[in-house]
Design a protein around this motif. Structure first.
Motif, PDB file in Angstrom:
ATOM      1  N   PHE A 147       0.898  -1.256  -0.067  1.00 38.46           N
ATOM      2  CA  PHE A 147      -0.046  -0.014  -0.081  1.00 38.46           C
ATOM      3  C   PHE A 147       0.797   1.438   0.008  1.00 38.46           C
ATOM      4  O   PHE A 147       1.888   1.135   0.736  1.00 38.46           O
ATOM      5  CB  PHE A 147      -0.806   0.195   1.304  1.00 38.46           C
ATOM      6  CG  PHE A 147      -2.037  -1.073   1.256  1.00 38.46           C
ATOM      7  CD1 PHE A 147      -3.245  -0.575   0.536  1.00 38.46           C
ATOM      8  CD2 PHE A 147      -1.909  -2.093   2.110  1.00 38.46           C
ATOM      9  CE1 PHE A 147      -4.328  -1.287   0.350  1.00 38.46           C
ATOM     10  CE2 PHE A 147      -2.890  -2.925   2.047  1.00 38.46           C
ATOM     11  CZ  PHE A 147      -4.100  -2.390   1.318  1.00 38.46           C
ATOM     12  N   THR A 149      -0.804   4.967  -0.044  1.00 38.65           N
ATOM     13  CA  THR A 149      -1.989   5.642  -0.428  1.00 38.65           C
ATOM     14  C   THR A 149      -1.661   7.078  -0.054  1.00 38.65           C
ATOM     15  O   THR A 149      -2.654   8.032   0.055  1.00 38.65           O
ATOM     16  CB  THR A 149      -3.165   5.320   0.686  1.00 38.65           C
ATOM     17  OG1 THR A 149      -2.838   5.456   2.050  1.00 38.65           O
ATOM     18  CG2 THR A 149      -3.539   3.908   0.452  1.00 38.65           C
ATOM     19  N   THR A 152      -3.494  10.385  -1.531  1.00 38.87           N
ATOM     20  CA  THR A 152      -4.777   9.759  -2.052  1.00 38.87           C
ATOM     21  C   THR A 152      -5.936  10.002  -1.085  1.00 38.87           C
ATOM     22  O   THR A 152      -5.779  10.208   0.164  1.00 38.87           O
ATOM     23  CB  THR A 152      -4.841   8.490  -2.383  1.00 38.87           C
ATOM     24  OG1 THR A 152      -4.819   7.635  -1.320  1.00 38.87           O
ATOM     25  CG2 THR A 152      -3.697   8.226  -3.696  1.00 38.87           C
ATOM     26  N   LEU A 154      -7.720   7.395  -0.502  1.00 39.56           N
ATOM     27  CA  LEU A 154      -7.923   5.927  -0.213  1.00 39.56           C
ATOM     28  C   LEU A 154      -7.640   5.483   1.165  1.00 39.56           C
ATOM     29  O   LEU A 154      -6.442   6.125   1.839  1.00 39.56           O
ATOM     30  CB  LEU A 154      -7.080   5.039  -1.043  1.00 39.56           C
ATOM     31  CG  LEU A 154      -7.461   5.389  -2.612  1.00 39.56           C
ATOM     32  CD1 LEU A 154      -6.396   5.104  -3.482  1.00 39.56           C
ATOM     33  CD2 LEU A 154      -8.485   4.626  -3.088  1.00 39.56           C
ATOM     34  N   LYS A 155      -8.045   4.503   1.623  1.00 41.45           N
ATOM     35  CA  LYS A 155      -7.916   3.800   3.120  1.00 41.45           C
ATOM     36  C   LYS A 155      -7.023   2.585   3.089  1.00 41.45           C
ATOM     37  O   LYS A 155      -7.302   1.656   2.198  1.00 41.45           O
ATOM     38  CB  LYS A 155      -9.177   3.537   3.895  1.00 41.45           C
ATOM     39  CG  LYS A 155     -10.161   4.445   3.994  1.00 41.45           C
ATOM     40  CD  LYS A 155      -9.873   5.294   5.127  1.00 41.45           C
ATOM     41  CE  LYS A 155     -10.833   6.431   5.429  1.00 41.45           C
ATOM     42  NZ  LYS A 155     -10.265   7.782   4.837  1.00 41.45           N
ATOM     43  N   GLY A 156      -5.853   2.688   3.515  1.00 36.42           N
ATOM     44  CA  GLY A 156      -5.008   1.423   3.330  1.00 36.42           C
ATOM     45  C   GLY A 156      -4.614   1.182   5.046  1.00 36.42           C
ATOM     46  O   GLY A 156      -5.312   1.744   6.011  1.00 36.42           O
ATOM     47  N   GLN A 162       2.773   2.127   6.458  1.00 37.78           N
ATOM     48  CA  GLN A 162       2.773   1.999   4.844  1.00 37.78           C
ATOM     49  C   GLN A 162       4.191   2.005   4.348  1.00 37.78           C
ATOM     50  O   GLN A 162       4.840   2.877   4.884  1.00 37.78           O
ATOM     51  CB  GLN A 162       1.809   2.911   4.185  1.00 37.78           C
ATOM     52  CG  GLN A 162       0.407   2.679   4.343  1.00 37.78           C
ATOM     53  CD  GLN A 162      -0.381   3.357   3.461  1.00 37.78           C
ATOM     54  OE1 GLN A 162      -0.287   3.978   2.410  1.00 37.78           O
ATOM     55  NE2 GLN A 162      -1.806   3.504   3.972  1.00 37.78           N
ATOM     56  N   GLN A 184       1.565   1.100 -10.427  1.00 41.55           N
ATOM     57  CA  GLN A 184       0.364   1.048  -9.511  1.00 41.55           C
ATOM     58  C   GLN A 184      -0.956   0.540  -9.786  1.00 41.55           C
ATOM     59  O   GLN A 184      -1.143   0.175 -10.935  1.00 41.55           O
ATOM     60  CB  GLN A 184       0.162   2.581  -9.565  1.00 41.55           C
ATOM     61  CG  GLN A 184       1.076   3.538  -9.208  1.00 41.55           C
ATOM     62  CD  GLN A 184       1.393   3.549  -7.810  1.00 41.55           C
ATOM     63  OE1 GLN A 184       0.463   3.344  -7.110  1.00 41.55           O
ATOM     64  NE2 GLN A 184       2.516   3.895  -7.558  1.00 41.55           N
ATOM     65  N   GLU A 187      -6.903   1.381  -5.683  1.00 43.96           N
ATOM     66  CA  GLU A 187      -6.844   1.150  -4.103  1.00 43.96           C
ATOM     67  C   GLU A 187      -5.605   1.660  -3.339  1.00 43.96           C
ATOM     68  O   GLU A 187      -5.375   1.245  -2.399  1.00 43.96           O
ATOM     69  CB  GLU A 187      -7.341  -0.091  -3.692  1.00 43.96           C
ATOM     70  CG  GLU A 187      -8.943  -0.161  -4.160  1.00 43.96           C
ATOM     71  CD  GLU A 187      -9.617  -1.539  -3.550  1.00 43.96           C
ATOM     72  OE1 GLU A 187      -9.071  -2.012  -2.630  1.00 43.96           O
ATOM     73  OE2 GLU A 187     -10.491  -2.076  -4.000  1.00 43.96           O
ATOM     74  N   GLY A 188      -4.818   2.343  -4.200  1.00 43.28           N
ATOM     75  CA  GLY A 188      -3.430   2.666  -3.602  1.00 43.28           C
ATOM     76  C   GLY A 188      -2.685   1.556  -3.453  1.00 43.28           C
ATOM     77  O   GLY A 188      -1.615   1.844  -2.293  1.00 43.28           O
TER      78      GLY A 188
END
Length: 197
Positions: A147, A149, A152, A154-156, A162, A184, A187-188
């Motif tokens: 991940f 993210t 972004t 987005l949720k990671g 990360q 890429q 969803e990150g």
């Protein structure tokens, strides 16, 4: 031994399995799509780190005649992989209940190491990469999905654990790995395919 403490019993285990095996996961990156992006010979031996439900282990075992090692700390997950392998009539899956930071395999014993969304869970990325470098043959591959993210919506996993593609590349270089492909995903997530020099 009681292995249930980390799952809050059967219901927790089942939730985890359902989450890991959810169809959307294959839409972002199908295991087959991931595996075909790595040069895998029929004779390759493969190690799947943090194998979970066998998301990569089972498809990988169908690709090769050699052993596919599924490594996970969770004995229940490994039992599930063994059941799936039996159902698929795959005799080349071997489970290892162990940590990614202490892989119970000989030096230079595997051709390909896979790690899908597990590196950020390691307490020491350095230890994992050092051990991966130890078990992978020269010219062998390490392929991971992680991940990143940052920047972004987005949720990671939590940002502080990360591992950005840049950071991963730098860490890998210290252990003799060179990135051959990096791309890429939605969803990150991103994929890094690296070769051990």
């Amino acid at each position: 031994m009681n292995h249930h403490h980390n799952h809050h019993g059967e219901a927790g285990f089942k939730r985890k399995v359902d989450y890991l095996d959810r169809p959307e996961r294959s839409e972002v990156l199908s295991p087959e799509g991931f595996l075909t992006s790595i040069p895998i010979e029929k004779t390759a031996s493969i190690l799947d780190l943090g194998a979970g439900t066998g998301f990569l282990t089972i498809p990988a075992a169908k690709l090769v005649d050699n052993t596919v090692f599924a490594l996970d700390l969770d004995a229940e997950m490994l039992k599930l992989i063994e059941e799936k392998a039996k159902e698929a009539e795959l005799a080349n899956v071997q489970t290892l209940e162990a940590s990614m930071e202490a892989i119970p395999l000989e030096a230079s014993s595997v051709d390909v190491v896979l790690a899908s969304l597990v590196l950020h869970e390691a307490s020491s990325l350095e230890n994992v990469l050092s051990d991966v470098s130890r078990v992978v043959k020269t010219d062998g591959y390490f392929a991971c999905v992680e991940f990143d993210t940052k920047g972004t919506d987005l949720k990671g996993p939590p940002m502080e654990i990360q591992i950005s593609a840049v950071k991963l590349r730098e860490e890998l270089a210290r252990f003799g790995f060179e990135v051959v492909k990096n791309w890429q995903l939605d969803e990150g997530m991103y994929v890094s395919i690296v070769v051990k020099k």
